[in-house]
Structure formats: C-alpha cells, structure tokens
Enzyme design. Structure first.
Site, PDB file in Angstrom:
ATOM      1  N   CYS A 136     -48.132  41.773 -44.134  1.00 48.72           N
ATOM      2  CA  CYS A 136     -47.684  40.632 -44.915  1.00 48.72           C
ATOM      3  C   CYS A 136     -47.495  41.095 -46.347  1.00 48.72           C
ATOM      4  CB  CYS A 136     -48.734  39.523 -44.911  1.00 48.72           C
ATOM      5  SG  CYS A 136     -48.971  38.760 -43.301  1.00 48.72           S
ATOM      6  N   ASN A 176     -52.821  38.992 -47.400  1.00 48.16           N
ATOM      7  CA  ASN A 176     -52.349  40.180 -46.665  1.00 48.16           C
ATOM      8  C   ASN A 176     -53.571  40.920 -46.139  1.00 48.16           C
ATOM      9  OD1 ASN A 176     -50.937  43.380 -47.715  1.00 48.16           O
ATOM     10  ND2 ASN A 176     -51.051  42.473 -45.693  1.00 48.16           N
ATOM     11  N   GLY A 177     -53.615  41.124 -44.822  1.00 40.75           N
ATOM     12  CA  GLY A 177     -54.733  41.849 -44.222  1.00 40.75           C
ATOM     13  C   GLY A 177     -55.299  41.078 -43.047  1.00 40.75           C
TER      14      GLY A 177
END
Ligand code: SF4
Length: 499
Positions: A7, A110-111
């Site tokens: 992302c 993100n992650g």
C-alpha cells in the site's frame, strides 16, 4: 513476476486552507505502483472531514468532478491499496474514518500487523464491532480506545504502539493535527518534506514528495512519531531504538519506484548493484541483456555493465492496463502476459539473451515471458533473478504466499529452469543482499546498531542482513510468526465460525 505490492500512504498539511485533495491526488498518483486495488482521499476542512474512496486506480476513481466535490481544507490524507489482509471490497478502502468520543480521525496504513488476529479477538470479546476485515481498523480501534485516557491524539498513538506488532507506516489525521508513524522495526518506508508554500507532506516514498514539488527533508526513524500542526513539526522518539531496524529488503528489489530514495539509499542504485552482483555470481555467455519491465530494467542495466554484454530493449510493457481491463469470451483463454508485454523481435531474433527479472514466485509468469522471447526468435534464454529464491511467506504487508505456492520451495534451480523453459537460471545469492544497501551501513549502525546488532542481523546462513528484513529469503523473522496468515482470515463463512 506476480507479487502484488502493498500500500502507499500520503498526508499533507498547511496553516491555511488550500487544494489539499489536489495535492493528495498527485501524491497518490506517484504511489500507484504500491497498490492498484483501491484508493481514497479524506480532506479536513476546519475539523469537518469529506472523503471519496473506491475500487480502482487513482486515475479511474478520481475524475475532475469527484476532486472538485472535495472542499478545500488545510489537511488531507490519502491511500492506495493492495489488500494483504481483508478482501478487495469497498468497505476495506482506506483511509479509514472514525468518529470517537474525543473527535474524528482518518487513518491510512501500509503494512500488516502480525498480531492482528489476537488483538481483534480480544477487542471483539470486549465488545468491539468491526466494519471492515482489514487489520487497519484494529489500529484505529486501539488508538481511539487509548484516546480516552491520553491527553492528546499523539499520546494515544504512542500508547497504541505498545500493543501493535509487525509492519505499520501510518498517516493519521485528527481535527487539528497530522500524525505520521513508522513502526519500531521500520519495515515499511515513510518520509516527509516541505513545499515552497509551506505545506508539510509525508509519503511512503520520496517520489510522491517530488510529484507535488516538495523538498525531501528526511525519512522517519523506525519507531518515530511526527506531529504536524500546520506550523510546527514535533518529533517523538519514545519508541525509537526499542527494536532492531528491519526495513524490508524487497522494497529495494521490487516494491519501490526506482527514483525513490529510502533510508539514504537510492532504489535505482540498489537495483543496479543487484544486477552487478548477479553478473558476477551467475555469469552467462550471451549477446544481449534484456530486463522485464519495470522492476527488472535497472538490474538488467547493472548486469550488462558488469558483464560487458550489451543492454538492449527486448520487452515493451503496455502501460495503459487499468483495473477495468477484462478478458471477454474467447480472449479469456489468451495468455494475459501477451496483453501486458510484447517482445521486440528486432532486438531478440537469433540472439543469446540474458533475461533479468526481479523474482520468481510460482514460475507461471516467467514461463510465459520466456515463451514470448522464444517466439520472437531468441536462440538461447538465460534467466537471471535479482533476488534470492522465495522460500518463506511474508507476514509484513505483501502477498508472498505460503510455501506450496513458491516454486523454489519444491524445485531445484535446474528443475525451475526446465519448468519455465530457460536454458539456464541464476538467482542473486542470499549473501549478496547486504551488498545492495551497503551505502546505508552508517544509518543501520545508528538504529540500535553496533556489533551485537550486526550479529543478531546475521541470517541463518551467516549473511549480513543487519538492519533489513530478508525473511522471505532466509526465514529469519523479526517478530513472532502469526498462526493464521490467510488474507481473508477475518472473513469466515458461517460454517467456519464457532457460534
Ligand atoms: Fe520484505 Fe520479505 Fe521481509 Fe516481507 S518477508 S518484509 S517481503 S523482506
């Protein structure tokens, strides 16, 4: 290759209202390579949030009309998504927006949280109701719960970090502040910069700062919380240095854009070096070196330079394939690689070709590309891969799959070469991973480093990966491995649930 990116996150703030949605649009456009399933922008107009999110590419979701419907504001956060937890539904589009007792919050992530299943279970048992099946909502829930006892939103974020394990680069917006967070391992990149007219912007990659004309200031440190209020930037480091830095090495090999610089190392240069190392480790007698667009191109150039074999353009990528591309009727049976890639016969015919790509997952795509080159008249094809073989799944925000789907887990290099139809196959040695990022040695030792850290960072075969996660190659996971790793683990059917 067919790994999906993870992302991309973006945030921007200024003292006064401006076209924050427009800036976020350009930032997300530059981050499109990190996620193509969905995207969204939330604008903050004096504490009133307006948003637009949908499935599709940035250019498909945001028309001039939709952007014009978003008001001016002094802040915005944006997100491009490839879902690594939770399905590809509108519900899971980000940024996530939350109304809580002390105000509003919008969150882009993100992650992957590696302890998400346990956290969600505990929260649900305590009465939480989730609206999405992504792990990002778990973060939002924990932050808002902590907000009840914290003096400020940044204190709540800091308290929430005590609960979270795994990979999270966050851009979070409250009514008055923009807050950016990089997890204590620093798995995913996050940086910030400033524009000439006084906007502060934060993004997954520096290419997004460039896209809006912002000057790069620096990467966030692993564990750092940055608080922007429109005028000041406050750095909080209470979580810094608590864990060993573990930036994902695959950001350099594949995920990031080559014009980005992450933690002091140019992605382009790291890829060139991967090609150079590969040329030394797995040489080939050939007439031309060809890269698979896009992420194989830089490594191919490096291979060409180091080997003396001329680099050439042998494959062209069709750049205009959006989410709305369909394969109707008869053509559904056609090889989709042909729609995306085309061989340049004039470069290839009669030649011994070194074909450089960033990775092999199942081998299907590699086999199709090899076939394309054979049909274009290649005499020999020597496939060279600018990463080591994938032997282990990733739990930190990518969809590198379980071992049964990874060709290298069940086949030798020679068998894989045969399956994909190449005359020979060579991978970047695991020992070469540390070499890719050697420019960052100073910053690695600065992040909880020293000899002890370097020893901890040695992979199972003794290679030096201090400061970097190489787990999908060496199995050396920086965190506990989650028990349930399915992408749809929060989307059980009735028959799977214990009611
Ligand atoms: Fe990156 Fe592989 Fe680590 Fe996942 S397991 S974070 S892809 S290096």
């Amino acid at each position: 290759m067919s790994i999906h990116e993870e992302c991309g996150v973006f945030g921007i703030i200024n003292k006064n209202p401006f076209d924050a949605a427009g800036a976020a649009y350009y930032g997300l456009y530059a981050l499109q390579h990190r996620g193509q399933e969905s995207c969204g922008i939330v604008v903050n107009d004096d504490g009133v949030f307006s948003s637009y999110k949908d499935l599709g590419l940035v250019s498909e979701v945001f028309s001039a009309d939709t952007l014009a419907r978003l008001p001016e504001g002094n802040m915005a956060v944006g997100h491009v998504r490839y879902g690594t937890t939770g399905g590809n539904s509108r519900n899971n589009c980000q940024p996530i927006e939350v109304n809580h007792q002390k105000g509003k919050m919008a969150l882009a992530h993100n992650g992957n949280i590696s302890n998400a299943a346990r956290l969600r279970n505990e929260l649900e048992l305590a009465g939480a109701i989730f609206h999405t099946t992504s792990d990002t909502e778990i973060i939002a829930y924990i932050v808002t719960r902590q907000r009840l006892r914290a003096a400020s939103i940044e204190d709540a974020v800091s308290l929430a970090m005590d609960y979270l394990e795994g990979a999270y680069s966050l851009v979070l917006m409250s009514a008055q502040k923009l807050i950016c967070v990089r997890d204590p391992h620093g798995f995913r990149p996050l940086c910030y910069g400033k524009t000439a007219d006084g906007c502060y912007a934060a993004a997954s990659e520096s290419c997004a700062l460039k896209a809006i004309g912002a000057e790069f200031i620096r990467d966030l440190e692993p564990g750092e919380i940055l608080v922007f209020d429109g005028e000041r930037v406050i750095s909080r480091k209470e979580h810094c240095g608590k864990k060993e830095k573990k930036l994902c090495i695959f950001e350099y090999i594949y995920f990031a854009r080559p014009d980005s610089v992450i933690d002091g190392t140019s992605v382009h240069k790291a890829r060139l070096r991967a090609g150079e190392i590969l040329a030394g480790a797995c040489p080939a007698q050939a007439d031309i070196v060809v890269g698979v667009p896009d992420s194989g191109l830089d490594a191919a150039l490096g291979f060409g330079r180091a080997s003396g074999i001329p680099y050439g353009i042998g494959l062209i990528k069709n750049r205009y394939i959006g989410r709305t591309f369909i394969s109707p009727g008869q053509s559904a049976r056609l090889d989709q690689v042909r729609i995306k890639l085309s061989a340049v016969e004039e470069s290839i015919r009669g030649k011994r070709v070194v074909l450089v790509d960033d990775s092999i997952v199942r081998g299907t795509t590699s086999g199709r590309i090899v076939r394309l080159l054979r049909e274009a008249g290649a005499r020999e094809i020597h496939m060279r891969i600018s990463s080591p073989p994938f032997l282990h799944p990733c739990y930190y925000g990518t969809d590198i799959d379980s071992p049964e789907h990874l060709i290298a887990c069940s086949h030798s290099v020679e068998e894989t070469a045969q399956i994909i139809g190449a005359d020979s196959l060579g991978y970047l040695p695991v020992s070469g991973l540390g070499e890719l990022i050697r420019e960052t040695e100073a910053s690695v030792s600065g992040a909880g480093g020293g000899k002890e850290s370097a020893d901890r960072g040695r992979g199972v075969d003794g290679h030096d990966c201090a400061g970097y996660c190489c787990a999908c190659f060496d199995g050396n996971y920086p965190t506990a491995v989650p028990s349930d790793t399915r992408k749809d683990r929060f989307e059980r059917k009735l028959s799977e649930k214990k009611l």
